[in-house]
Motif scaffolding. Structure first.
Motif, mmCIF file in Angstrom:
data_model
loop_
_atom_site.group_PDB
_atom_site.id
_atom_site.type_symbol
_atom_site.label_atom_id
_atom_site.label_comp_id
_atom_site.label_asym_id
_atom_site.label_seq_id
_atom_site.Cartn_x
_atom_site.Cartn_y
_atom_site.Cartn_z
ATOM 1 N N GLN A 39 41.804 28.278 27.107
ATOM 2 C CA GLN A 39 40.660 27.417 26.833
ATOM 3 C C GLN A 39 39.461 28.235 26.377
ATOM 4 N N GLY A 40 39.635 29.555 26.345
ATOM 5 C CA GLY A 40 38.621 30.472 25.868
ATOM 6 C C GLY A 40 39.225 31.861 25.806
ATOM 7 N N ILE A 41 38.581 32.766 25.068
ATOM 8 C CA ILE A 41 39.076 34.131 24.951
ATOM 9 C C ILE A 41 39.168 34.764 26.345
ATOM 10 N N GLY A 42 40.285 35.418 26.628
ATOM 11 C CA GLY A 42 40.451 36.113 27.897
ATOM 12 C C GLY A 42 40.891 35.239 29.059
ATOM 13 N N HIS A 43 41.218 33.975 28.815
ATOM 14 C CA HIS A 43 41.649 33.045 29.871
ATOM 15 C C HIS A 43 42.877 33.633 30.585
ATOM 16 N N THR A 44 42.699 33.910 31.859
ATOM 17 C CA THR A 44 43.717 34.579 32.669
ATOM 18 C C THR A 44 44.084 33.692 33.847
ATOM 19 N N LEU A 45 45.353 33.743 34.248
ATOM 20 C CA LEU A 45 45.837 33.012 35.419
ATOM 21 C C LEU A 45 46.137 34.006 36.529
ATOM 22 N N VAL A 46 45.722 33.683 37.746
ATOM 23 C CA VAL A 46 46.004 34.517 38.909
ATOM 24 C C VAL A 46 46.907 33.685 39.826
ATOM 25 N N VAL A 47 48.090 34.228 40.113
ATOM 26 C CA VAL A 47 49.154 33.464 40.762
ATOM 27 C C VAL A 47 49.705 34.239 41.963
ATOM 28 N N PRO A 48 49.718 33.627 43.143
ATOM 29 C CA PRO A 48 50.343 34.308 44.278
ATOM 30 C C PRO A 48 51.864 34.303 44.121
ATOM 31 N N LYS A 49 52.502 35.333 44.633
ATOM 32 C CA LYS A 49 53.964 35.381 44.592
ATOM 33 C C LYS A 49 54.575 34.425 45.609
ATOM 34 N N ALA A 50 53.853 34.148 46.690
ATOM 35 C CA ALA A 50 54.342 33.219 47.713
ATOM 36 C C ALA A 50 54.456 31.820 47.118
ATOM 37 N N PRO A 51 55.557 31.130 47.360
ATOM 38 C CA PRO A 51 55.734 29.800 46.787
ATOM 39 C C PRO A 51 54.914 28.728 47.495
ATOM 40 N N SER A 52 54.157 27.973 46.702
ATOM 41 C CA SER A 52 53.484 26.753 47.166
ATOM 42 C C SER A 52 53.116 25.961 45.931
ATOM 43 N N ARG A 53 53.081 24.637 46.063
ATOM 44 C CA ARG A 53 52.694 23.777 44.930
ATOM 45 C C ARG A 53 51.248 23.998 44.549
ATOM 46 N N ASN A 54 50.393 24.103 45.570
ATOM 47 C CA ASN A 54 48.957 24.207 45.323
ATOM 48 C C ASN A 54 48.241 24.538 46.628
ATOM 49 N N ILE A 55 46.933 24.388 46.635
ATOM 50 C CA ILE A 55 46.133 24.748 47.806
ATOM 51 C C ILE A 55 46.456 23.867 49.014
ATOM 52 N N LEU A 56 46.996 22.678 48.773
ATOM 53 C CA LEU A 56 47.248 21.714 49.844
ATOM 54 C C LEU A 56 48.415 22.087 50.741
ATOM 55 N N ASP A 57 49.361 22.871 50.216
ATOM 56 C CA ASP A 57 50.524 23.234 51.034
ATOM 57 C C ASP A 57 50.693 24.749 51.204
ATOM 58 N N ALA A 58 49.757 25.527 50.683
ATOM 59 C CA ALA A 58 49.871 26.988 50.745
ATOM 60 C C ALA A 58 49.650 27.494 52.175
ATOM 61 N N ASP A 59 50.342 28.572 52.503
ATOM 62 C CA ASP A 59 50.096 29.271 53.761
ATOM 63 C C ASP A 59 48.692 29.861 53.675
ATOM 64 N N PRO A 60 47.830 29.621 54.660
ATOM 65 C CA PRO A 60 46.474 30.168 54.595
ATOM 66 C C PRO A 60 46.429 31.687 54.402
ATOM 67 N N ALA A 61 47.476 32.400 54.812
ATOM 68 C CA ALA A 61 47.515 33.851 54.630
ATOM 69 C C ALA A 61 47.584 34.230 53.153
ATOM 70 N N THR A 62 47.924 33.297 52.292
ATOM 71 C CA THR A 62 47.996 33.535 50.843
ATOM 72 C C THR A 62 46.606 33.727 50.231
ATOM 73 N N PHE A 63 45.599 33.072 50.800
ATOM 74 C CA PHE A 63 44.291 33.008 50.152
ATOM 75 C C PHE A 63 43.533 34.328 50.111
#
Length: 142
Positions: A39-63
C-alpha cells in the motif's frame, strides 16, 4: 465464534519456505518480509512463527517477541525510505478487513501528503520488492 487456525494459509506456507518471499528479518520467533501487494513503498509484514489466526486467539507470549520486531522494522523502514512516519495496521476477522488468517502486523512507511494505496490485488514487481528488502536489511544492519 472464531474459526480454527488453518496451517494451509499463505503466511504459514511462506514461513515453511513453500512460497518464496523477500525476507528482511528472521529470528527464532518472528519473520518480516515484503508485502507483495504494498500500500506504499517499503510495506513490510511482521509475522510470528507461532500459529494463530489473529490477536484474538494468539498465545499472549507471542506478543513480546512480535512487537519487539515490529518496533525494529518500523525504525528500519523509516530510516531506509527517509519516511516522515510509520503506520502500523493489524486486522482481526473478516469484518475488520483481515484476509490472511495468520496473525501479522503491517508496517508501512508514510510520507506527508501521500495517501496509502488501496489494497488492490496488484502485485509489485519482484525486482522492486528485492530492492526495497535490501534497503530495509541495510537499515537493520544485517
Amino acid at each position: 465464534m472464531t474459526q480454527a487456525y488453518d496451517p494451509g494459509n499463505i503466511f504459514a506456507k511462506i514461513l515453511r519456505g513453500e512460497i518464496p518471499s523477500h525476507r528482511v528479518y528472521e529470528d527464532d520467533a518472528v519473520v518480516a518480509f515484503m508485502d507483495v501487494m504494498p500500500q506504499g513503498i517499503g510495506h513490510t509484514l511482521v509475522v510470528p512463527k507461532a500459529p494463530s489466526r489473529n490477536i484474538l486467539d494468539a498465545d499472549p507470549a507471542t506478543f513480546g517477541p512480535l512487537f519487539a520486531v515490529v518496533q525494529k522494522v518500523a525504525v528500519a523502514v523509516k530510516k531506509a525510505f527517509n519516511a516522515d512516519g510509520v503506520t502500523l495496521l493489524q486486522f482481526n476477522e473478516p469484518a475488520s478487513g483481515q484476509t490472511v488468517y495468520h496473525l501479522h502486523v503491517h508496517v508501512v512507511p508514510r510520507f506527508e501528503g501521500v495517501p496509502l494505496k488501496p489494497h488492490s490485488g496488484q502485485m509489485e514487481k519482484p525486482e522492486v520488492l528485492a530492492e526495497n528488502a535490501g534497503k530495509i536489511r541495510a537499515a537493520l544492519g544485517s
